[in-house]
Structures are given as structure tokens and as C-alpha cells.
Design a protein around this motif. Structure first.
Motif, PDB file in Angstrom:
ATOM      1  N   GLU A   1       0.804  -1.259  -0.016  1.00  0.00           N
ATOM      2  CA  GLU A   1       0.147  -0.123   0.055  1.00  0.00           C
ATOM      3  C   GLU A   1       0.913   1.346   0.161  1.00  0.00           C
ATOM      4  N   SER A   2       2.216   1.157   0.326  1.00  0.00           N
ATOM      5  CA  SER A   2       3.019   2.322   0.343  1.00  0.00           C
ATOM      6  C   SER A   2       3.563   2.779  -0.987  1.00  0.00           C
ATOM      7  N   PHE A   3       3.235   1.949  -2.284  1.00  0.00           N
ATOM      8  CA  PHE A   3       3.982   2.271  -3.444  1.00  0.00           C
ATOM      9  C   PHE A   3       3.547   3.657  -3.882  1.00  0.00           C
ATOM     10  N   ILE A   4       2.242   4.189  -3.891  1.00  0.00           N
ATOM     11  CA  ILE A   4       2.000   5.196  -4.460  1.00  0.00           C
ATOM     12  C   ILE A   4       2.717   6.510  -3.718  1.00  0.00           C
ATOM     13  N   ARG A   5       3.307   6.231  -2.505  1.00  0.00           N
ATOM     14  CA  ARG A   5       4.098   7.536  -1.784  1.00  0.00           C
ATOM     15  C   ARG A   5       5.535   7.150  -2.199  1.00  0.00           C
ATOM     16  N   HIS A   6       6.009   6.029  -2.602  1.00  0.00           N
ATOM     17  CA  HIS A   6       7.423   5.696  -2.600  1.00  0.00           C
ATOM     18  C   HIS A   6       8.145   5.120  -3.761  1.00  0.00           C
ATOM     19  N   GLU A   7       7.321   4.726  -4.642  1.00  0.00           N
ATOM     20  CA  GLU A   7       7.856   4.105  -6.200  1.00  0.00           C
ATOM     21  C   GLU A   7       8.333   5.225  -6.962  1.00  0.00           C
ATOM     22  N   LYS A   8       9.277   5.066  -7.718  1.00  0.00           N
ATOM     23  CA  LYS A   8       9.811   6.243  -8.640  1.00  0.00           C
ATOM     24  C   LYS A   8       9.991   5.183 -10.072  1.00  0.00           C
ATOM     25  N   THR A   9       9.785   5.900 -11.100  1.00  0.00           N
ATOM     26  CA  THR A   9       9.812   5.034 -12.218  1.00  0.00           C
ATOM     27  C   THR A   9      11.131   5.171 -12.707  1.00  0.00           C
ATOM     28  N   PHE A  10      11.636   3.786 -12.885  1.00  0.00           N
ATOM     29  CA  PHE A  10      13.281   3.521 -13.410  1.00  0.00           C
ATOM     30  C   PHE A  10      13.179   3.574 -15.044  1.00  0.00           C
ATOM     31  N   GLY A  11      12.309   3.063 -15.581  1.00  0.00           N
ATOM     32  CA  GLY A  11      12.230   3.105 -17.238  1.00  0.00           C
ATOM     33  C   GLY A  11      10.891   2.927 -17.677  1.00  0.00           C
ATOM     34  N   VAL A  12      10.772   3.166 -18.859  1.00  0.00           N
ATOM     35  CA  VAL A  12       9.498   3.274 -19.640  1.00  0.00           C
ATOM     36  C   VAL A  12      10.029   2.680 -21.086  1.00  0.00           C
ATOM     37  N   THR A  13       9.390   1.810 -21.673  1.00  0.00           N
ATOM     38  CA  THR A  13       9.319   1.687 -23.256  1.00  0.00           C
ATOM     39  C   THR A  13       8.197   0.901 -23.700  1.00  0.00           C
ATOM     40  N   HIS A  14       8.114   1.183 -25.034  1.00  0.00           N
ATOM     41  CA  HIS A  14       6.914   0.508 -25.883  1.00  0.00           C
ATOM     42  C   HIS A  14       7.496  -0.798 -26.623  1.00  0.00           C
ATOM     43  N   PHE A  15       6.535  -1.632 -27.044  1.00  0.00           N
ATOM     44  CA  PHE A  15       7.111  -3.032 -27.435  1.00  0.00           C
ATOM     45  C   PHE A  15       5.791  -3.539 -28.425  1.00  0.00           C
ATOM     46  N   TYR A  16       6.160  -3.984 -29.464  1.00  0.00           N
ATOM     47  CA  TYR A  16       5.356  -5.009 -30.303  1.00  0.00           C
ATOM     48  C   TYR A  16       5.965  -6.597 -30.205  1.00  0.00           C
ATOM     49  N   SER A  17       5.559  -7.540 -29.820  1.00  0.00           N
ATOM     50  CA  SER A  17       5.944  -8.896 -29.709  1.00  0.00           C
ATOM     51  C   SER A  17       6.173  -9.393 -31.297  1.00  0.00           C
ATOM     52  N   VAL A  18       5.187  -8.913 -32.124  1.00  0.00           N
ATOM     53  CA  VAL A  18       5.440  -9.201 -33.789  1.00  0.00           C
ATOM     54  C   VAL A  18       4.883  -7.930 -34.327  1.00  0.00           C
ATOM     55  N   GLU A  19       5.493  -7.224 -35.314  1.00  0.00           N
ATOM     56  CA  GLU A  19       5.181  -6.176 -35.877  1.00  0.00           C
ATOM     57  C   GLU A  19       4.615  -6.607 -37.256  1.00  0.00           C
ATOM     58  N   GLY A  20       3.349  -5.723 -37.991  1.00  0.00           N
ATOM     59  CA  GLY A  20       2.871  -6.064 -38.983  1.00  0.00           C
ATOM     60  C   GLY A  20       3.160  -4.700 -39.705  1.00  0.00           C
ATOM     61  N   VAL A  21       2.486  -4.769 -40.834  1.00  0.00           N
ATOM     62  CA  VAL A  21       2.352  -3.646 -41.800  1.00  0.00           C
ATOM     63  C   VAL A  21       1.181  -2.911 -41.363  1.00  0.00           C
TER      64      VAL A  21
END
Length: 265
Positions: free
Chosen positions: A143-163
Motif C-alpha cells: 500500500e506504500s507504493f503510491i508514496r514511494h515508487e519512482k519510475t526507473f524505465g518506460v518503453t513500448h514494445f511489439y512482440s510481432v510487428e505487422g504492416v
């Protein structure tokens, strides 16, 4: 009845939240609040109260930050329908929280308290864009994550790309002269790209069906100035988008004709 309000209740709820405590409940007198939160999705429920009771809640979803990625922090490698996510932190927090999904409606969350620096995510669907986030926290009570967590990394990802499944929309031709014309279009919507859009290919065909060489443009461009056209000739423009998987369908413009003299209004 705002003069009778005694105060406000604000619930700050993380999305997703696998904790037994679903939100932070805050009571305040003012009509503004400053909350330090991570780059995870959050929902705020706001209500007013007076001596008679509590009002209905207003619901506000915190929008995504304009910084869409934190590049170089985390790395994702596809393994079929699975993906292995790795990271190298600058320090060792007590735990990491990994979020992944295609949007706030279907995010999943995993708390990692071991010293591992990788995590395998499964059941990725092809041709869908996933957002993957890693947050660090030195307080691992859920329950303490809202107060204490800090974002370390964000990325976007496709497992398989299409056209792309469509070409750009609303292709219009403006400012036609004897030898030039301006082409404008609307970018392909993210949900129709089915992969990371690498750019657009644009060419034109004249009435004798002679096709010009295609010009490649980066994906942020939505207009192009055609030059070297022949006077008194009918043309049609063709535009497609492409990803690493290949080129999508062509969008054809309405035919337009260059004049013998001056500019077509």
C-alpha cells in the motif's frame, strides 16, 4: 451548495493495484492537492462532504506524461509470445514493480523483491503495442507504493510487428501551379499501424500512367511539396505507410490537373 462544504475526500488509486489496500484516502479542506506519483496510471476519486454526508465522486484519470519513453533504462527482447525484460539499476532498491499492458484498461502488475535484474512476461498478442514500465521502491509494503515508487524505465514494445492496415487519411492537394502542388494528409492512427511506423512513401502517377520514383518521408511529416510536374497534366498521388515488417496499402488522392498558365485556385 459550495458554501456548506466542510472538506473534500481524495482517493489516489494506482492502476493496476494488486494490493489489498486499493487506494490512499486523503481528507483536505482546500480545492487543490499536490501528489508526487510515478509514471504508472492513476485514478483520482474526488468527493465533497458536509454535515449531511458525502457527495457523488468525480473520477479523473491522470493522463500519460508527454515523455513517452525513458530510453536506455530497460530493454525488451521478444521470445515468441513471451518477452524478457532486463534492466541495470544505478542502485539496489528493496524491490521493483513491473507494469505491462496495452493501456490502462488491461495493465498487469508484478512486484519483484529478489535481486534479479530480469523478468519474463508472457502471453503477448501480435501486432499490439504494449507499454512496459519498471518502478523502484525502497518501501515494499504494497500500500506504500503510491508514496514511494519512482519510475526507473518506460518503453513500448511489439512482440510481432505487422504492416499498417490502412494508408494515411484525408489526402488533399493544395496550391496547384504549372509545375508544383502541395500534398497534405492525416497521419495513420497508432492502432492501425500494427508496428512502429517508420515513415511514409509518396509518389504520383500522371494520366499516361507514368509513375514517379517514391520519396520516403519520416513519420512526423504530414505534407509534401511536389515539384517538377508537367503543365496541363492530370496527376494522382499515392501515399503509404511502412513499418519494419513492410509497406501498407496505398491511399490514392483525387485526381488534380496542373494548369497551362499560373495557379489553380
Amino acid at each position: 451548495q459550495s458554501e456548506n462544504v466542510l472538506g473534500y475526500f481524495v482517493n489516489v488509486e494506482r492502476i493496476p493495484n494488486s494490493c489489498s489496500h486499493t487506494s490512499n484516502h486523503i481528507s483536505l479542506k482546500d480545492r487543490e492537492i499536490l501528489v508526487n506519483i510515478s509514471m504508472a496510471y492513476y485514478r483520482l476519486n474526488i468527493s465533497a462532504y458536509n454535515e449531511a454526508g458525502e457527495s457523488p465522486r468525480a473520477i479523473y484519470i491522470v493522463p500519460e506524461p508527454s515523455v513517452t519513453d525513458l530510453p536506455g533504462q530497460i530493454h525488451v527482447k521478444s521470445q515468441g509470445t513471451n518477452a524478457v525484460i532486463t534492466w541495470t539499476p544505478e542502485y539496489n532498491p528493496k524491490c521493483f514493480v513491473v507494469d505491462w499492458g496495452t493501456g490502462k484498461e488491461d495493465m498487469q502488475m508484478k512486484i519483484i523483491t529478489t535481486a534479479t535484474r530480469n523478468f519474463t512476461l508472457d502471453n503477448f498478442q501480435p501486432y499490439k503495442l504494449y507499454r512496459i514500465m519498471v518502478h523502484a521502491s525502497d518501501v515494499c509494503q504494497c500500500e506504500s507504493f503510491i508514496r514511494h515508487e519512482k519510475t526507473f524505465g518506460v518503453t513500448h514494445f511489439y512482440s510481432v510487428e505487422g504492416v499498417p492496415r490502412t494508408g494515411p487519411a484525408n489526402v488533399t492537394i493544395l496550391n496547384v501551379t504549372k509545375h508544383s502542388a502541395l500534398v497534405k494528409w492525416t497521419k495513420i492512427a497508432a492502432e492501425d499501424c500494427l508496428g512502429f511506423l517508420q515513415g511514409y512513401k509518396i509518389s504520383y502517377t500522371d494520366s499516361s500512367r507514368k509513375k514517379s520514383p517514391a520519396v520516403t518521408l519520416n513519420p512526423s511529416i504530414t505534407s509534401y511539396h511536389l515539384t517538377g510536374l508537367k503543365e496541363k497534366t492530370t496527376y494522382r498521388v499515392q501515399i503509404s505507410g511502412f513499418t519494419n515488417a513492410g509497406e501498407g496499402p496505398l491511399t490514392l488522392s483525387q485526381p488534380f490537373s496542373t494548369p497551362k498558365y499560373g495557379t489553380v485556385e
